[in-house]
Design a protein around this motif. Structure first.
Motif, mmCIF file in Angstrom:
data_model
loop_
_atom_site.group_PDB
_atom_site.id
_atom_site.type_symbol
_atom_site.label_atom_id
_atom_site.label_comp_id
_atom_site.label_asym_id
_atom_site.label_seq_id
_atom_site.Cartn_x
_atom_site.Cartn_y
_atom_site.Cartn_z
ATOM 1 N N ALA A 18 1.222 -4.357 3.091
ATOM 2 C CA ALA A 18 1.765 -5.301 3.919
ATOM 3 C C ALA A 18 1.354 -6.673 2.277
ATOM 4 O O ALA A 18 2.712 -7.651 2.833
ATOM 5 C CB ALA A 18 1.276 -5.597 4.698
ATOM 6 N N VAL A 19 0.474 -7.171 1.806
ATOM 7 C CA VAL A 19 0.260 -8.331 0.765
ATOM 8 C C VAL A 19 1.584 -8.294 0.485
ATOM 9 O O VAL A 19 2.216 -9.194 -0.536
ATOM 10 C CB VAL A 19 -1.135 -8.210 0.627
ATOM 11 N N VAL A 20 2.096 -7.352 -0.471
ATOM 12 C CA VAL A 20 3.126 -7.134 -1.849
ATOM 13 C C VAL A 20 4.433 -7.236 -1.370
ATOM 14 O O VAL A 20 5.200 -8.201 -2.184
ATOM 15 C CB VAL A 20 2.965 -5.441 -2.395
ATOM 16 N N GLU A 21 4.678 -6.900 -0.337
ATOM 17 C CA GLU A 21 5.925 -7.528 0.941
ATOM 18 C C GLU A 21 5.979 -8.517 0.654
ATOM 19 O O GLU A 21 7.257 -9.313 0.995
ATOM 20 C CB GLU A 21 5.993 -6.076 2.229
ATOM 21 N N ALA A 48 -5.995 2.507 6.097
ATOM 22 C CA ALA A 48 -5.469 1.351 6.272
ATOM 23 C C ALA A 48 -5.592 0.012 5.884
ATOM 24 O O ALA A 48 -4.840 -0.431 5.158
ATOM 25 C CB ALA A 48 -7.026 1.068 7.129
ATOM 26 N N ARG A 49 -6.294 0.611 4.456
ATOM 27 C CA ARG A 49 -6.066 -0.290 3.169
ATOM 28 C C ARG A 49 -5.327 -0.053 2.611
ATOM 29 O O ARG A 49 -4.761 -1.905 1.910
ATOM 30 C CB ARG A 49 -7.772 -0.043 2.273
ATOM 31 N N GLN A 50 -4.489 1.079 2.080
ATOM 32 C CA GLN A 50 -3.248 1.365 1.462
ATOM 33 C C GLN A 50 -2.131 0.151 2.456
ATOM 34 O O GLN A 50 -1.303 -0.668 2.156
ATOM 35 C CB GLN A 50 -2.774 2.553 1.513
ATOM 36 N N LYS A 62 3.354 -18.696 3.108
ATOM 37 C CA LYS A 62 2.287 -18.108 4.317
ATOM 38 C C LYS A 62 2.502 -16.539 4.719
ATOM 39 O O LYS A 62 0.873 -16.211 5.231
ATOM 40 C CB LYS A 62 2.929 -18.991 5.852
ATOM 41 N N ALA A 63 2.844 -15.554 4.655
ATOM 42 C CA ALA A 63 2.816 -14.462 4.933
ATOM 43 C C ALA A 63 1.778 -13.741 3.838
ATOM 44 O O ALA A 63 1.031 -12.768 4.972
ATOM 45 C CB ALA A 63 3.828 -13.624 5.382
ATOM 46 N N ALA A 64 1.902 -13.971 2.981
ATOM 47 C CA ALA A 64 1.488 -13.525 2.488
ATOM 48 C C ALA A 64 -0.560 -14.042 2.239
ATOM 49 O O ALA A 64 -1.313 -12.658 2.260
ATOM 50 C CB ALA A 64 1.239 -14.139 0.297
ATOM 51 N N MET A 68 -3.292 -11.369 3.142
ATOM 52 C CA MET A 68 -4.640 -11.279 2.731
ATOM 53 C C MET A 68 -5.601 -11.592 3.751
ATOM 54 O O MET A 68 -6.658 -10.210 3.405
ATOM 55 C CB MET A 68 -4.683 -11.893 1.517
ATOM 56 N N ARG A 69 -6.100 -12.483 4.854
ATOM 57 C CA ARG A 69 -6.253 -12.342 5.445
ATOM 58 C C ARG A 69 -7.117 -11.388 6.763
ATOM 59 O O ARG A 69 -7.816 -10.973 6.542
ATOM 60 C CB ARG A 69 -6.567 -13.889 6.214
ATOM 61 N N LEU A 70 -6.051 -11.118 6.808
ATOM 62 C CA LEU A 70 -5.405 -9.341 7.951
ATOM 63 C C LEU A 70 -6.566 -9.053 7.333
ATOM 64 O O LEU A 70 -7.346 -7.688 7.719
ATOM 65 C CB LEU A 70 -4.784 -9.153 8.455
ATOM 66 N N HIS A 71 -6.092 -8.032 5.346
ATOM 67 C CA HIS A 71 -7.138 -7.165 4.946
ATOM 68 C C HIS A 71 -8.234 -7.671 5.454
ATOM 69 O O HIS A 71 -9.475 -6.540 4.796
ATOM 70 C CB HIS A 71 -6.612 -7.042 3.901
ATOM 71 N N PHE A 72 -9.426 -8.685 4.792
ATOM 72 C CA PHE A 72 -10.099 -8.503 4.230
ATOM 73 C C PHE A 72 -11.167 -8.914 5.506
ATOM 74 O O PHE A 72 -12.211 -8.467 6.335
ATOM 75 C CB PHE A 72 -10.221 -10.676 3.861
#
Length: 252
Positions: free
Chosen positions: A194-197, A187-189, A205-207, A211-215
């Motif tokens: 997704a952040v890098v893309e 999941a983390r990977q 906005k997507a970045a 990142m918010r979804l990650h945390f």
């Protein structure tokens, strides 16, 4: 007298651990059970040792919260060198979400191709690290600090670096992360990718959202792990009580 000498000896051992940096100022000591197993003495002896260290000013006992290491005399507990305030893993992750999501949004429009290439390399290193906690954490830090640096905001960079200091140095925070890191690698990977893309598309906005979804997912995993630990602890205490009551009944 022998008991008194024993808890004083244990108090000295714990104080040595504190001086050696094993338990930094502001950090919470492991629970009585873990400390008693580690030091080879009873929980009562550990409790007496901690009370003695509180009298010396080395530890502070907070009812219902735990035992914390005090800042050295003359140090500012909130900002003295090497002294961090006591925080939970949940507080830290909430703060990281706020700052690192905005750092990603700031970085997106201007991030260089060199930084994107570095992030791609770090993604590959994360896969290679596997279950190696030390390496995985170091690569994870480099990944997030690369994005922070790409934001170009020195205050944000300094703030995120300080948040990572909590992440790396606070024993309780480390334990909370270790409890979930072995189970959420995929999941983390995917979240990091997704952040890098989003950064590659130069989409602020997507970045920010990635990142918010990650945390957000990280917080949910922490809550699940904490609830499971609490259930196991309740079951352990219930089993101990049951055994004690049955022994009492048989004695009668």
């Amino acid at each position: 007298m022998a008991d008194r000498r024993l808890f004083e000896e244990i108090a000295d051992k714990i104080a040595d651990m504190v001086r050696a940096g094993e338990f930094p100022p502001g950090s919470r000591l492991p629970g009585e059970r873990e400390m008693s197993e580690r030091l080879g003495v009873s929980r009562v002896t550990v409790r007496e040792a901690e009370i003695a260290l509180q009298a010396r000013g080395t530890l502070r006992i907070r009812a219902g919260s735990g035992v914390y290491v005090c800042a050295p005399a003359g140090a500012d507990a909130a900002g003295g060198e090497g002294a961090l305030p006591t925080v939970s893993a949940f507080e830290l992750t909430e703060a990281r979400s706020l700052f690192e999501s905005e750092a990603a949004a700031l970085a997106a429009p201007t991030i260089s191709d060199a930084d994107l290439a570095k992030l791609d390399d770090l993604l590959a290193q994360m896969v290679e690290a596997g279950d190696d906690d030390a390496r995985s954490t170091a690569v994870d830090r480099e990944f997030h600090m690369t994005i922070a640096a790409a934001s170009g905001n020195r205050v944000i960079i300094h703030t995120i670096k300080t948040l990572w200091k909590f992440r790396m140095e606070d024993p309780e925070v480390r334990r909370t992360h270790q409890a979930i890191c072995h189970h959420d690698g995929d999941a983390r990977q995917a979240e990091h990718v997704a952040v890098v893309e989003a950064l590659r598309r130069r989409d602020p906005k997507a970045a920010r959202q990635a990142m918010r979804l990650h945390f957000s997912r990280l917080l949910e995993s922490m809550l699940d792990a904490t609830e499971q630990q609490e259930r196991l602890e309740l079951e352990r205490k219930a089993a101990e009580s049951r055994q004690r009551f049955l022994m009492t009944a048989r004695m009668g």
